[in-house]
Design an enzyme around this catalytic site. Structure first.
Site, PDB file in Angstrom:
ATOM      1  N   ASP A  98     -20.534   2.395   1.293  1.00  0.00           N
ATOM      2  CA  ASP A  98     -20.082   3.312   2.250  1.00  0.00           C
ATOM      3  C   ASP A  98     -19.990   2.598   3.241  1.00  0.00           C
ATOM      4  O   ASP A  98     -20.635   2.134   4.253  1.00  0.00           O
ATOM      5  CB  ASP A  98     -21.243   4.605   2.576  1.00  0.00           C
ATOM      6  CG  ASP A  98     -20.875   5.677   3.516  1.00  0.00           C
ATOM      7  OD1 ASP A  98     -19.568   5.328   4.276  1.00  0.00           O
ATOM      8  OD2 ASP A  98     -21.444   6.453   3.947  1.00  0.00           O
ATOM      9  N   ASP A 149     -13.846   6.140   7.346  1.00  0.00           N
ATOM     10  CA  ASP A 149     -15.303   6.157   6.738  1.00  0.00           C
ATOM     11  C   ASP A 149     -15.003   6.638   5.403  1.00  0.00           C
ATOM     12  O   ASP A 149     -14.483   7.567   5.019  1.00  0.00           O
ATOM     13  CB  ASP A 149     -15.951   7.605   7.335  1.00  0.00           C
ATOM     14  CG  ASP A 149     -17.221   7.856   7.159  1.00  0.00           C
ATOM     15  OD1 ASP A 149     -17.752   6.919   6.009  1.00  0.00           O
ATOM     16  OD2 ASP A 149     -17.933   8.905   7.359  1.00  0.00           O
ATOM     17  N   TYR A 167     -27.479  12.192  -6.309  1.00  0.00           N
ATOM     18  CA  TYR A 167     -28.575  11.327  -6.379  1.00  0.00           C
ATOM     19  C   TYR A 167     -29.682  11.495  -7.101  1.00  0.00           C
ATOM     20  O   TYR A 167     -30.488  12.465  -7.000  1.00  0.00           O
ATOM     21  CB  TYR A 167     -28.867  10.968  -4.837  1.00  0.00           C
ATOM     22  CG  TYR A 167     -27.936  10.841  -4.010  1.00  0.00           C
ATOM     23  CD1 TYR A 167     -26.971   9.661  -3.611  1.00  0.00           C
ATOM     24  CD2 TYR A 167     -27.179  12.075  -3.291  1.00  0.00           C
ATOM     25  CE1 TYR A 167     -25.940   9.918  -2.852  1.00  0.00           C
ATOM     26  CE2 TYR A 167     -26.129  12.136  -2.309  1.00  0.00           C
ATOM     27  CZ  TYR A 167     -25.544  10.735  -2.294  1.00  0.00           C
ATOM     28  OH  TYR A 167     -24.336  10.920  -1.424  1.00  0.00           O
ATOM     29  N   ASP A 205     -32.406 -12.444  26.491  1.00  0.00           N
ATOM     30  CA  ASP A 205     -31.298 -12.276  27.220  1.00  0.00           C
ATOM     31  C   ASP A 205     -29.930 -12.128  26.359  1.00  0.00           C
ATOM     32  O   ASP A 205     -28.811 -12.275  27.164  1.00  0.00           O
ATOM     33  CB  ASP A 205     -31.170 -13.369  28.121  1.00  0.00           C
ATOM     34  CG  ASP A 205     -31.041 -14.785  27.403  1.00  0.00           C
ATOM     35  OD1 ASP A 205     -31.150 -14.659  26.174  1.00  0.00           O
ATOM     36  OD2 ASP A 205     -30.821 -15.827  28.057  1.00  0.00           O
ATOM     37  N   GLU A 263     -17.139  14.330   1.205  1.00  0.00           N
ATOM     38  CA  GLU A 263     -18.036  13.255   0.774  1.00  0.00           C
ATOM     39  C   GLU A 263     -19.510  14.011  -0.010  1.00  0.00           C
ATOM     40  O   GLU A 263     -20.485  13.643   0.149  1.00  0.00           O
ATOM     41  CB  GLU A 263     -18.446  12.271   1.725  1.00  0.00           C
ATOM     42  CG  GLU A 263     -19.098  12.904   2.951  1.00  0.00           C
ATOM     43  CD  GLU A 263     -19.854  11.914   3.836  1.00  0.00           C
ATOM     44  OE1 GLU A 263     -20.369  10.991   3.498  1.00  0.00           O
ATOM     45  OE2 GLU A 263     -19.434  12.030   5.334  1.00  0.00           O
ATOM     46  N   HIS A 271     -29.235   6.360   3.936  1.00  0.00           N
ATOM     47  CA  HIS A 271     -28.625   5.561   4.835  1.00  0.00           C
ATOM     48  C   HIS A 271     -29.191   4.008   4.542  1.00  0.00           C
ATOM     49  O   HIS A 271     -29.418   3.430   5.387  1.00  0.00           O
ATOM     50  CB  HIS A 271     -29.344   5.955   6.287  1.00  0.00           C
ATOM     51  CG  HIS A 271     -28.733   7.197   6.777  1.00  0.00           C
ATOM     52  ND1 HIS A 271     -28.778   7.964   7.617  1.00  0.00           N
ATOM     53  CD2 HIS A 271     -27.388   7.543   6.380  1.00  0.00           C
ATOM     54  CE1 HIS A 271     -27.950   8.865   7.921  1.00  0.00           C
ATOM     55  NE2 HIS A 271     -26.924   8.761   7.124  1.00  0.00           N
ATOM     56  N   HIS A 277     -17.916  15.734   7.817  1.00  0.00           N
ATOM     57  CA  HIS A 277     -17.893  15.872   9.389  1.00  0.00           C
ATOM     58  C   HIS A 277     -16.603  15.541   9.851  1.00  0.00           C
ATOM     59  O   HIS A 277     -15.838  14.977   9.077  1.00  0.00           O
ATOM     60  CB  HIS A 277     -19.006  14.725   9.900  1.00  0.00           C
ATOM     61  CG  HIS A 277     -18.837  13.374   9.236  1.00  0.00           C
ATOM     62  ND1 HIS A 277     -18.055  12.487   9.754  1.00  0.00           N
ATOM     63  CD2 HIS A 277     -19.237  12.863   8.028  1.00  0.00           C
ATOM     64  CE1 HIS A 277     -18.107  11.561   9.127  1.00  0.00           C
ATOM     65  NE2 HIS A 277     -18.806  11.635   8.075  1.00  0.00           N
ATOM     66  N   HIS A 314     -19.052  10.102  13.239  1.00  0.00           N
ATOM     67  CA  HIS A 314     -19.389  11.778  13.220  1.00  0.00           C
ATOM     68  C   HIS A 314     -19.120  12.225  14.258  1.00  0.00           C
ATOM     69  O   HIS A 314     -19.825  12.317  15.418  1.00  0.00           O
ATOM     70  CB  HIS A 314     -21.026  11.819  13.057  1.00  0.00           C
ATOM     71  CG  HIS A 314     -21.410  10.977  11.718  1.00  0.00           C
ATOM     72  ND1 HIS A 314     -22.812  10.933  11.566  1.00  0.00           N
ATOM     73  CD2 HIS A 314     -20.859  10.759  10.736  1.00  0.00           C
ATOM     74  CE1 HIS A 314     -23.196  10.350  10.442  1.00  0.00           C
ATOM     75  NE2 HIS A 314     -21.771  10.289   9.693  1.00  0.00           N
ATOM     76  N   GLU A 323     -16.211   9.745  -1.070  1.00  0.00           N
ATOM     77  CA  GLU A 323     -15.767   9.892   0.393  1.00  0.00           C
ATOM     78  C   GLU A 323     -14.266   9.441   0.710  1.00  0.00           C
ATOM     79  O   GLU A 323     -13.881   8.423   0.787  1.00  0.00           O
ATOM     80  CB  GLU A 323     -16.725   9.499   1.682  1.00  0.00           C
ATOM     81  CG  GLU A 323     -16.511   9.785   2.879  1.00  0.00           C
ATOM     82  CD  GLU A 323     -17.235   9.392   3.944  1.00  0.00           C
ATOM     83  OE1 GLU A 323     -18.075   8.244   3.497  1.00  0.00           O
ATOM     84  OE2 GLU A 323     -17.640  10.036   4.696  1.00  0.00           O
ATOM     85  N   HIS A 349     -27.401  16.332   1.493  1.00  0.00           N
ATOM     86  CA  HIS A 349     -26.550  16.263   2.627  1.00  0.00           C
ATOM     87  C   HIS A 349     -25.289  17.108   2.770  1.00  0.00           C
ATOM     88  O   HIS A 349     -24.882  17.779   1.910  1.00  0.00           O
ATOM     89  CB  HIS A 349     -25.928  14.570   3.050  1.00  0.00           C
ATOM     90  CG  HIS A 349     -25.328  14.049   2.128  1.00  0.00           C
ATOM     91  ND1 HIS A 349     -24.029  14.290   1.746  1.00  0.00           N
ATOM     92  CD2 HIS A 349     -25.521  13.268   0.804  1.00  0.00           C
ATOM     93  CE1 HIS A 349     -23.383  13.797   0.864  1.00  0.00           C
ATOM     94  NE2 HIS A 349     -24.281  13.000   0.099  1.00  0.00           N
ATOM     95  N   ARG A 404     -21.448   8.615  -4.611  1.00  0.00           N
ATOM     96  CA  ARG A 404     -20.914   9.390  -3.563  1.00  0.00           C
ATOM     97  C   ARG A 404     -19.246   9.064  -3.601  1.00  0.00           C
ATOM     98  O   ARG A 404     -19.251   7.946  -3.738  1.00  0.00           O
ATOM     99  CB  ARG A 404     -21.567   9.402  -2.361  1.00  0.00           C
ATOM    100  CG  ARG A 404     -20.760   9.932  -0.946  1.00  0.00           C
ATOM    101  CD  ARG A 404     -21.811  10.184   0.146  1.00  0.00           C
ATOM    102  NE  ARG A 404     -22.001   8.744   0.804  1.00  0.00           N
ATOM    103  CZ  ARG A 404     -23.219   8.247   0.782  1.00  0.00           C
ATOM    104  NH1 ARG A 404     -24.218   8.752   0.167  1.00  0.00           N
ATOM    105  NH2 ARG A 404     -23.424   6.999   1.512  1.00  0.00           N
TER     106      ARG A 404
HETATM  107 MN   LIG Z   1     -18.934   9.981   6.442  1.00  0.00          MN
END
Ligand SMILES: [Mn+2]
Length: 445
Positions: free
Chosen positions: A259, A270, A392, A53, A388, A242, A356, A363, A414, A352, A412
């Site tokens: 990130d 971001d 890798y 619940d 970004e 991710h 964006h 996004h 960004e 990638h 990375r």
């Molecule tokens: Mn981003």
């Protein structure tokens, strides 16, 4: 609390939420694109069970919030033309002391009408009857599917033409107003300063989750929250795009990639930064970092009014493809590295997109194209994008051969960038990214 207060001191004043006048203008701009014999229904996001619940924290639907500012659960807006003007009805839950005792205060019908930019509040209990009548007297229904089952039923049982309102709204949302940019600048500042605190506190013996707690604690302390689950990946974890388990210990000699961004009145920031756990990049880490940074700077420089959306990705890709050859990581021609359609060998290490749109959704709407087969979007003042690029080199990758000196490096960088007449404005400039700045900051608490 010391580190949070340091952020408070550097932040400045939180800008006001979007005003009613601006939201009324959005409603008018939206409705002026609609035929007068339609009804447009904008539903809310559904609630989701977390366990038995207990529910996941509800997040309002961005379209509904954009048009009405509504931020609670339930809440459905309907727009129709009454012969003279466009009207906005909002379906809400009525006051109910017994239920409110358990689940929290409700504005109720009176509160909704008094405090939101709408023309009428309607008891949510009557939504089926009320919407059915509206739908019957309309020729066309504008509706976003799969948000509210009850609304879906009403719309789908009618035999009317159904259209998606998102294209109209996306074209509006993709250009940010001054008030929106002020909120996004604040969200960018808060996230930037939170990243700085994580760098300052970082050291061996800590876990990825400790850095996460510093960053998210900063958000919470300033009445904000994450805009998407924070990624804190050290060593090989940084090469999983991710990764957000954030459950490994930080090891001497590894680079950690964070990130993380926050939300202010629905508007996201971001940011990604990558830095050495012990405060000093190794020589190979430094080479990869410098290459990603040069690529990222080229991407930001490509954020020019009038350029097509793809210009940014092309700019970062050119630098990365050439750099991978120069470092001896790719043994091929520049043409082979880049490929015919930016699909060459460099994509083994940069898999990638370059960025964006950013806004009420992290996004954000707009996409690179306005629809299938339509031309690319042209960069226009008021757009906010992320830049970004990353590289890798997962030690776990079985599909490609990686020299051991690069294995386990994931980097990375960004930033959030406002497209403006006089050139790109980096909203996240409060977060350092030069090697000397980072090395001076990491572990300096
Ligand atoms: Mn981003």
């Amino acid at each position: 609390m010391m580190m949070y207060e340091r952020v408070t001191a550097a932040l400045g004043e939180r800008p006001p939420a979007i005003g009613h006048a601006e939201m009324r203008q959005r409603q008018l701009d939206f409705c002026s694109e609609l035929p007068t014999d339609c009804v447009a229904i904008i539903a809310n996001n559904p609630t989701a069970i977390r366990s038995r619940d207990t529910h996941h924290r509800h997040r309002f639907n961005s379209y509904l919030h954009y048009l009405t500012g509504w931020h609670g659960e339930e809440g459905v807006a309907a727009f129709y033309f009454d012969g003279d003007d466009w009207k906005c009805h909002l379906y809400v839950q009525p006051r109910d002391v017994e239920k409110e005792t358990w689940t929290g205060r409700r504005p109720g019908l009176e509160g909704a009408l008094a405090n939101w930019p709408i023309d009428q509040s309607v008891d949510r209990e009557n939504i089926v009857n009320d919407l059915t009548k509206m739908v019957e007297s309309a020729a066309v229904i504008y509706h976003i599917e799969n948000l509210d089952e009850i609304v879906d039923d009403v719309v789908n049982t009618s035999a009317k033409e159904i259209r998606d309102p998102r294209k109209i709204l996306d074209n509006m949302r993709v250009i940010k107003s001054d008030a929106e940019i002020a909120l996004m600048q604040y969200a960018a500042d808060l996230a930037a300063l939170a990243h700085v605190e994580a760098m300052r506190e970082c050291g061996q013996g800590m876990g990825e989750w400790h850095l996460q707690s510093i960053i998210e604690g900063c958000f919470l302390y300033h009445q904000s929250e994450w805009a998407y689950p924070s990624i804190v990946g050290s060593g090989d974890n940084a090469t999983i795009l991710h990764y957000n388990e954030n459950s490994d210990s930080l090891h001497d000699g590894d680079v950690v990639l964070i990130d993380a961004g926050c939300e202010i009145d629905g508007y996201a920031s971001d940011i990604t930064r990558s830095f050495p756990v012990n405060g000093k990049f190794t020589a190979p880490q430094k080479q990869i970092y410098e290459l990603v940074l040069q690529s990222q700077i080229a991407g930001i420089e490509a954020c020019k009014v009038g350029s097509p959306w793809s210009a940014m990705h092309h700019a970062t890709s050119h630098v990365l493809a050439q750099g991978l050859i120069d470092l001896g990581i790719l043994d091929c021609t520049y043409e082979e590295a880049l490929g015919d359609n930016y699909n060459g060998l460099y994509r083994n290490f940069f898999m990638h997109g370059t960025g964006h749109f950013l806004g009420l959704d992290v996004h954000d709407v707009g996409g690179g194209r306005q629809g299938d087969g339509e031309p690319e979007r042209i960069l226009t003042p008021g757009m906010v994008v992320t830049i970004e690029p990353g590289l890798y080199f997962g030690a776990w990758r079985e599909d490609i051969e990686i020299d051991p000196k690069w294995a386990g490096i994931g980097i990375r960088i960004e930033d959030d960038v406002l497209i403006a007449e006089n050139g790109p404005v980096v909203l996240t400039a409060k977060c350092p990214k030069e090697i000397t700045e980072i090395e001076a900051l990491v572990g300096s608490k």
